[in-house]
Design an enzyme around this catalytic site. Sequence first.
Site, short mmCIF file in Angstrom:
data_model
loop_
_atom_site.label_atom_id
_atom_site.label_comp_id
_atom_site.label_asym_id
_atom_site.label_seq_id
_atom_site.Cartn_x
_atom_site.Cartn_y
_atom_site.Cartn_z
CB THR A 38 55.14 36.99 38.28
OG1 THR A 38 54.44 37.62 37.22
CG2 THR A 38 55.68 35.65 37.79
N GLY A 39 52.08 36.67 38.38
CA GLY A 39 50.89 36.03 37.83
C GLY A 39 51.06 35.62 36.39
CE LYS A 87 51.98 38.08 43.19
NZ LYS A 87 52.03 39.44 42.59
CG PHE A 114 40.67 42.13 34.94
CD1 PHE A 114 41.13 41.02 34.27
CD2 PHE A 114 41.42 42.63 36.00
CE1 PHE A 114 42.31 40.42 34.63
CE2 PHE A 114 42.60 42.03 36.37
CZ PHE A 114 43.06 40.91 35.68
CG ASP A 125 52.41 43.15 43.91
OD1 ASP A 125 52.36 41.94 43.60
OD2 ASP A 125 52.66 44.05 43.10
CG ASP A 136 54.53 42.09 40.76
OD1 ASP A 136 54.23 40.98 40.33
OD2 ASP A 136 54.08 43.15 40.31
CB THR A 157 53.98 43.11 35.67
OG1 THR A 157 54.08 41.88 34.97
CG2 THR A 157 53.45 44.20 34.75
#
Length: 1350
Positions: free
Chosen positions: A908-909, A1005, A773, A1030, A638, A640
């Site tokens: 990554t997103g 992923k 969210f 993740d 990942d 971040t």
Amino acid sequence: MHLSTSIGKDNNYPPWSYAHYKGNRLSAVGDTRILWVGGDYGPSSKPQFRNNRIVTSKYTIWSFLPKNLFEQFRRIANFYFLCMTVISLTIESPVEPLTSVLPLMFVIAVTALKQSYEDWLRHRSDNEVNCALVTVIRKGIVQDIKAKDVHVGDLVRIMSDADVPCDLVLLSSSNSDGRCYVTTANLDGETNLKTLVCPRILRNLSQPGQLTRLKAQIECEQPTPDLYKFFGKIEIFPNEANTWDANSPLEHTSIKSVRSSQHAYDFDGIALQTMSASSADITLQQYCIDNDITLRRASILDGNVPTNHNRDSSSHRTRMDRGIHLQCINSVPLDVTSFINEHAAVNQRSSVGGAAARKTTQEGCDEIQNVECIVDAVVADPDLSKSNINRNGPSFKEQASKSSLITGDVNFIQTEADEATSSQTCGSNVNSVMLRETVKRSIVSKQESVLETRLGAGQFDSEFQDTNSSPLGTENLLLRGARLKNTEFVIGCAVYTGQETKLALNSKLTSNKFSTVEKSINSFLLFFLGLLLTEVAVSLAFKYAVEIDGKYSTESYLGEKNDINVSAVLQDLFSFVIIYNYIIPISLYVTIETQKFIGSLFLTWDIELYCEKTNQPAICNTSDLNEELGQVEYLFTDKTGTLTENTMWFRRCSIAGIPYLEDRGKMFQLLADGDERNSIILDTFTPEMEHFLLALALCHSVQVGIGKGHTNNNTNANPIASLDYQASSPDEKALVEASARCGVVFLGEEGDSMSVMMKGRVCHYRKLNTLEFTSDRKRMSVVVQDEDGQIWLYCKGAESSVIPLTDAGPVNDTLQHIADFAMRGLRTLIVCYKKLSVKEYSKLAAQVEQSRQTLSSQRVSIIAASYDKMESSLTLLGATGVEDQLQEGVQETLESLRAAGIKVWILTGDKVETAVNISFSCGHLKPGAQQLYLTGHKSKESCLQTLQIHRNQVSRERLEHYGLVVDGQSLYFALNTSDNHLEAFQDICRACTAVICCRMSPLQKCQVVQLVKGFPEKPITAAIGDGANDVSMIQEAHVGLGIMGKEGRQAVRSSDFAFARFKFLRRILFVHGHWYYIRVATLVQYFFYKNIVFITPQVYYAFSNGFSTQPLYDTMFLTCYNVLFTSLPILIYGLFEQNHPAQTLLDYPQVYKNIRRNVLMSWSSFFQWITFGVWHSVVLYFVPYFMLLDNPVVFFSNTPMEMIAFGTFIFHCVVCVANLKLVLKSHYWTWLFLGSALLVTICGFILVTAIYSIVTTTSMAYVYPVLLGSCTFWLLSLILMLACLVPDCIFSVLQNYTPAAYAKLQKSWKGFGKKKYNHYSLNRSDVQRSSSRHESVSFNSLNVQRLSCS
């Protein structure tokens, strides 16, 4: 009256039960669970839920022996030796059955003792938890019970700093705003405070007495292990004791108490203002005017009271005395106002019938008087409890004023009809229907004015809000293992107990991963089983060939010749199996388990893997995969929080199409080029900028604290410097801190009121709704109402999910600025707003509320649809750019991984531009590499065309270095469309040295990891991440690595190994992974080698004894060889062996390549060990054999060596050679290792055998002491050891130090520097990025320009 909670079996629900009262769809059994707050009611309501007894132990006193034996004998090796033991006991065994029984018992006993001790510790821990005292409220009585006696539905009271004993739905808190604060370190390792809230309809219930009178039902999902997912609903019903019944006798009370009462009575959230003494008794009447408006009417009845049992019955009016009206008021059933769902097939309307009430005067006349209570379209105040409030109590007025949000609750309008009826004389009869129509028209005309009045005061109660039910989510759930902080007490209802709690379910999650070495062991065992059968078959064939030939038939000492029949054949067959079965090492598994378990502790003890900043050592969640750390070929990481710090700093923003730079609270306007050197400082903020900052200060889930661990939610204007923002997301914290630096300060939250200080003035905003969210939505929204009564929706999220919802604003300019921010490596978010009218919000909020109470399998999609509808037609405010700095040591770590031949993929997103920029800055994607882009595809055809172009390119130019960049949508086409897409994508990926996957979902992923695992070469993969998104790839990869970051600990809990910083990966893979693999690989093959050396002479001996199954070794030797005489040195070797020092492995990452692909456990390596084992057995048997044929006299007394002495001599040499072989194999001699091999094992063997030979009465009596006294014995032993081990040494020298081997080593280093340099040292500070287009690597003191990838 009894309840039945058996759904689907009993339709005769009481009038106030869940089914009768709501009429909602009931969930099927298995989808959800239904429970009553406070426990079960009646014999018909007996849901079979588990008790709260925690059982982490595996065994009981009665089940330990059978269960443990069953588990141990499921292993192939143990079952094999069990079969051998049974065979030796059932036949005429050539050796003592103890030779099979004792080793098996030893291995089983050692394992059983280890497991029993571990289980005893678990029992002790369970008893401490189960016997802890817990305060519960049962039938209105507060009592302390043991934690194991808590049942589902119990009201549990938790005091400050106490642990939660089971999963509870929070019902009441000592805090006035219904909040409480907990830490969940026992659950996920997070130490920051988390905020939980009571359901809205229960926030004013803080006393146990109020909760005990509560009739409520909870419907929630069945127990799941997901700590971050929970949904359900709570339903409140009237008390059974207060339910009206027309046939029930009611006591009489004085009406004066009603007429003189000055209290504001409150029914179902409708506050009635002070009534005059001339007003008579009150009841409720509800009118549904249209689909959006629900009105209620207070009318005066002449003793006619509606019941909640049979509202449509002609007998629902019962004549009552005026003196009982107060009791009727106190016992009015709390009704439910249904809201209109536009998706429903039938619109539901509920109303309470009513009529004009007659007030009987003292002269015996009936006077009709109508008093209309105008109420707005909004249903009851959500903060009110649905339990009946004691109207006669002295505190009722305070409760009502505290609960209601309305200053002037009700406007009483006396209509013309009322004036006419008030003057009627005694006996007049008025048409009540006409009066109701007149009142109805009056209510409609006053509707909008009342709404605007209440909204203007900032007091909005959603009309959709069904105050008899409320949705439940993770914010309402207290998990077992959490600890209450900064809250005096809370009261909750137990929903999951014992083994059904989320903590218990998570403790059962175990990894099913198997290491490559374990798979190789199974293959080797099958080989040795085949070898055993071959030896048995050959020996059996030769035996009957010899007997048929009659070679030994003349020897008289052999006795008579036996007939050949089935029984004799089976006897001989099993005898050979028994005599040869020692070729399979019995102690292999127990030694490997011990070595892995103790070895895993070394990783956690490594001081180099300790992070002082976070006070976190490395964690090893499993010891089964230690050696896999030395086999990794692909690493998925990942970005971040893994490559970056996940410490966000607000840098830039775009507001109204203009870019800005923020620095220490100052805003600088940027020009079109975005160069901050040309920026212009701003003295004042425009209204658009203020609105943008206000959106940042309101749209979040941040809590305000003062000092460490203390939460401050009061709205006083505290000094800004003392505010401590606590957030689960670093992005949100950075945005709120940026708005505070710029003068728009979020001060905290009190209940539903958010306080923001702007221009020195504190403004209060009522939070009406929060759209949470999720990783799928990629956005969040907050609905607030300002002090002027205006309703605003603020939304922030990824541009891919927010821009399609916008209808206005500078979209194009903002997207250009976002692209510029992304190129600078900033994380971007879009900020939007929407102004809502009362009617519009009420309609949308009703749909959101109903979707949240949905418990079907389509719940997620239904909620998403309702959220999308509310968030449509947004107006774009601007965008933010937040910087996330790289972690220390990321560049050199990635460079070392490249040198070790490990291909790194970034999943990554983030946006493509952001991910590519970070990839360049950390050295992952090289400037000289050919970049292949698979992005922006909207169709599978265009995706396939691009894939074919890229595949043709990589096939033509195979010497180039390629880097692939792919986004989520294109990846979907590549993986899920067709085999052509998939094959082309695989070919491209295998040719690339670096891959970047952007805009990835957690599922994608996982799919990428599956893709690489399916490559033809079957590479070993590792995945590393720090967040919950993740977890899927961490669990899918062969080795899961977790980073202890700032996004929770779910990744850490799901991983196999966890540590605090990405740079530690170098040491974990290159040092610990290398050593783990070397140790285990040597340990496994050594076990097979030493048993070949041990048992093969028995095969040779069969040719000398006519295949008569005569054993070569004494029973004691067969029993103790594996468990005593060769076990300790290999265990010490497996724990401490280091073929290279740690610094050498870090300085030369290319060495990691030499052990990949399980090279040390390959069949070629395996047969090398077997070859040496066979050679040693040949030397150890045939050299003394032929020597004794020439001269059997070897003892000092001039006596010949007999058979038992011959076997003892060979066994003595076998033990010495096997242990010395391991000493020569080791590269790391320590006093502990040498002492275990030479002093403890070899000398211990000599001592034990000598004592045994002295004390025994068997044929071994005094044999070994006589051998020890012979010079021939020692000289011959030395010759045999040299003859065995010298070829081993020669082979090792030729293998490692020949010119060919040196050339191979040079070739592995050549790619990292100029060819004339064959020494490469890469230290932590050696690799530095000098510019965005040029990188250099320091080789020791010499700075060597790195060759271009092209």
